[in-house]
Write an enzyme that holds these catalytic residues in place. Structure first.
Site, PDB file in Angstrom:
ATOM      1  N   SER A 145       0.830  -1.196   0.000  1.00  0.00           N
ATOM      2  CA  SER A 145       0.000   0.000   0.000  1.00  0.00           C
ATOM      3  C   SER A 145       0.871   1.255   0.000  1.00  0.00           C
ATOM      4  O   SER A 145       1.750   1.402  -0.839  1.00  0.00           O
ATOM      5  CB  SER A 145      -0.958  -0.044   1.194  1.00  0.00           C
ATOM      6  OG  SER A 145      -2.028   0.860   1.035  1.00  0.00           O
ATOM      7  N   ASP A 166      -5.984  -3.592  -2.515  1.00  0.00           N
ATOM      8  CA  ASP A 166      -4.939  -3.211  -1.554  1.00  0.00           C
ATOM      9  C   ASP A 166      -4.279  -4.426  -0.909  1.00  0.00           C
ATOM     10  O   ASP A 166      -4.948  -5.315  -0.384  1.00  0.00           O
ATOM     11  CB  ASP A 166      -5.580  -2.332  -0.476  1.00  0.00           C
ATOM     12  CG  ASP A 166      -4.547  -1.587   0.357  1.00  0.00           C
ATOM     13  OD1 ASP A 166      -3.666  -2.244   0.931  1.00  0.00           O
ATOM     14  OD2 ASP A 166      -4.646  -0.356   0.434  1.00  0.00           O
TER      15      ASP A 166
END
Length: 590
Positions: free
Chosen positions: A343, A457
């Protein structure tokens, strides 16, 4: 070179009694036992790569390594132990009368003496002194196996093989020797020096050195073939401007290059697309970009298990603390040899892998995340709250269309594959696209669709991918975790939202966590329990105190950097640096 180093050694077959008496198994035993074994000795030569026996084969003999080196291989083909000159192999199968539990083959040209199972039982198992010696050897071997760390064994012999005539093998081998000499004694062996020497001569070179570098020819010559047989690892030197595997293609396809890595030589800046071209010829091979001597230092650290891998966690705006941590590591002389993340950590790690200075890291990411709000392109919330175009544009403008494999430092990022339900590790392909996948918070940013699969993600499955770095077996792992468990709080006690009218009047809605916070946190919470286990896998864990910063507090940019820098400095100066140096190598950290 010293003339004493070049003397041809006496063949052990000329004095087998002295050879056996010097082995740990026979040393100190009564002469009668050694005499009985000498009369029954058999001899054999095994070329590098040759198989001594496979797992499941009958235990029909015990072998003594006279010169050279054998490797013990596990069920997955991984090298789990070396058997050097003076050691034995195969005796445990004879003692317990079981088939071979692992495969053994020559790591380089090896001379062996052997006793058949019948002779072993008659000569050794009938004498209490020999049985006690065997027991001690077995216990020592088991203890050594329990203390082994990491999935790889440090190579001691390296073959540097040029893939075309345009490579100055003397210059490149000299740089490799210089880099290796920081960690021990190094012998450089080329064709002119080694011509007409016996396997025992090569054994002597290895026994007197910590590392041996074999400088190969261009082409499939007898000398190059010998270099390949002698090497623990083959380093294929390739010019960035080329892309033809030539004679090596067949050897790569048939597996005769047991462990090879690619050295891509550049004239100045890294040539885009060079790694992809060479990966087409050598699929799955690790590669290193070389622009000068400093890059050889990094390659040697990675090859010898002395590398430092940096892993940066996700955590939204708190991830800016990573920039402060990187600054502290650099100032304290801790090398960063490979880097990865999830991320926001994946984005910042890409800047580190690009070798940006601290000033450039701060300038670029401030422009990307603070001067503009990357999550302001709201859209009809069918798939997500924002369209994702702004994030994609910002990533592409700052990082360009570079491929991951063209970054100066080895790099990876992770995403969560909703199609397979598994974590995906990205080490090739367009950098900005896989970064976009790694930050695709479910419900906030739309997923990335690639090859019929759906990626979101990486924090949904692995917010601190220390395990991915650890599996590479390149050395120490530094984990930086900014994903504090208490991501946001509220003083409210309610089960429903206030009415629209009250919210518009400013009553009751100010202290509610907003939908971005809720979705962001929900996307990471599933990996929290696994994160605790991955924290433990770090050789050094840095956890900046970021409780005062919200996940979406982009304006806290400078404060996050300062906290990361301050906490990392305190951690390094409180004994962590000395602890790292002990694990790493004496003098490896400046």
């Amino acid at each position: 070179m010293d003339s004493e180093d070049d003397r041809t050694q006496i063949d052990p077959r000329a004095n087998p009694w002295a050879m056996l008496a010097a082995l740990p198994l026979f040393s100190g035993l009564p002469r009668s036992i050694v005499d009985a074994a000498v009369t029954e000795l058999g001899w054999m030569s095994l070329p590098g790569g040759g198989i001594l026996f496979e797992a499941g084969a009958p235990a029909d003999a015990v072998y003594f390594v006279v010169s050279g080196c054998l490797g013990v291989y596990g069920p997955g083909g991984e090298l789990i132990r070396r058997i050097a000159a003076g050691e034995t192999v195969g005796e445990m199968g004879l003692i317990i009368a079981r088939r071979r539990t692992a495969g053994v083959r020559a790591l380089r040209d090896t001379e062996l003496a052997m006793l058949s199972a019948a002779t072993f039982e008659r000569v050794l198992l009938g004498h209490p002194e020999a049985i006690l010696r065997l027991a001690r050897i077995a216990v020592t071997r088991l203890a050594d196996r329990e203390t082994e760390q990491g999935p790889q064994i440090t190579p001691r012999t390296l073959a540097l093989v040029p893939l075309d005539d345009g490579i100055d093998i003397r210059q490149q081998s000299g740089r490799l020797v210089d880099a290796l000499s920081r960690f021990g004694r190094v012998a450089l062996v080329d064709r002119e020096r080694a011509v007409s020497h016996s396997p025992q001569w090569f054994h002597e070179r290895e026994s007197k050195s910590d590392f041996v570098v074999y400088a190969g020819d261009t082409g499939d010559t007898p000398w190059t073939q010998l270099c390949l047989r002698q090497a623990d690892v083959v380093l294929l030197a390739a010019r960035a401007s080329a892309g033809d595997a030539g004679w090596t293609a067949g050897r790569w396809a048939d597996g005769s290059m047991r462990h090879a890595e690619l050295l891509i030589l550049h004239d100045g800046e890294i040539a885009r697309g060079a790694a992809a071209r060479w990966h087409a010829a050598f699929p799955g091979i690790a590669h290193h970009h070389l622009r000068g001597p400093a890059d050889y230092d990094r390659v040697v650290r990675l090859l010898t298990g002395r590398g430092v891998g940096l892993v940066l966690s996700g955590g939204g705006a708190r991830g800016f603390a990573h920039l402060g941590v990187v600054r502290a590591l650099r100032e304290h002389g801790v090398p960063i040899d490979l880097v990865g993340g999830t991320s926001m950590g994946a984005i910042l790690a890409a800047g580190v892998a690009s070798e940006w200075s601290h000033e450039e890291l701060v300038r670029r990411f401030k422009r990307c995340f603070v001067d503009t709000n990357p999550l302001s392109d709201y859209t009809l919330p069918i798939v997500s709250l924002v369209s994702g175009r702004k994030v994609s544009t910002l990533l592409r403008s700052e990082l360009g269309d570079i491929d991951i494999e063209d970054l100066p430092l080895p790099y990876f990022c992770v995403s969560s594959n909703l199609t397979t339900g598994r974590m995906s590790v990205h080490q090739q392909g367009t950098l900005w696209r896989w970064l976009r996948a790694s930050v695709a918070i479910p419900g906030v940013l739309p997923p990335v669709f690639q090859g019929g699969e759906v990626f979101v993600d990486g924090g949904a499955m692995n917010i601190l991918p220390v395990d991915v770095m650890r599996a590479k077996g390149r050395g120490l792992v530094i984990g930086v975790d900014v994903s504090n468990d208490r991501a946001f709080t509220t003083e409210l006690e309610a089960t429903e939202m206030p009415s629209i009218w009250n919210m518009l009047r400013g009553r009751g809605g100010r202290r509610h966590p907003n939908i971005l916070q809720i979705l962001w946190r929900a996307g990471m919470v599933n990996s929290t329990s696994a994160k605790l286990e991955r924290r433990v896998q770090s050789d050094l864990l840095i956890t900046p105190a970021l409780e005062s910063l919200d996940l979406l507090d982009w304006k806290g940019f400078e404060r996050a950097i300062e906290i990361g820098y301050r906490d990392a400095c305190e951690r390094l100066e409180s004994g962590a640096l000395e602890q790292l140096a002990k694990v790493y190598a004496a003098g490896a950290l400046s």
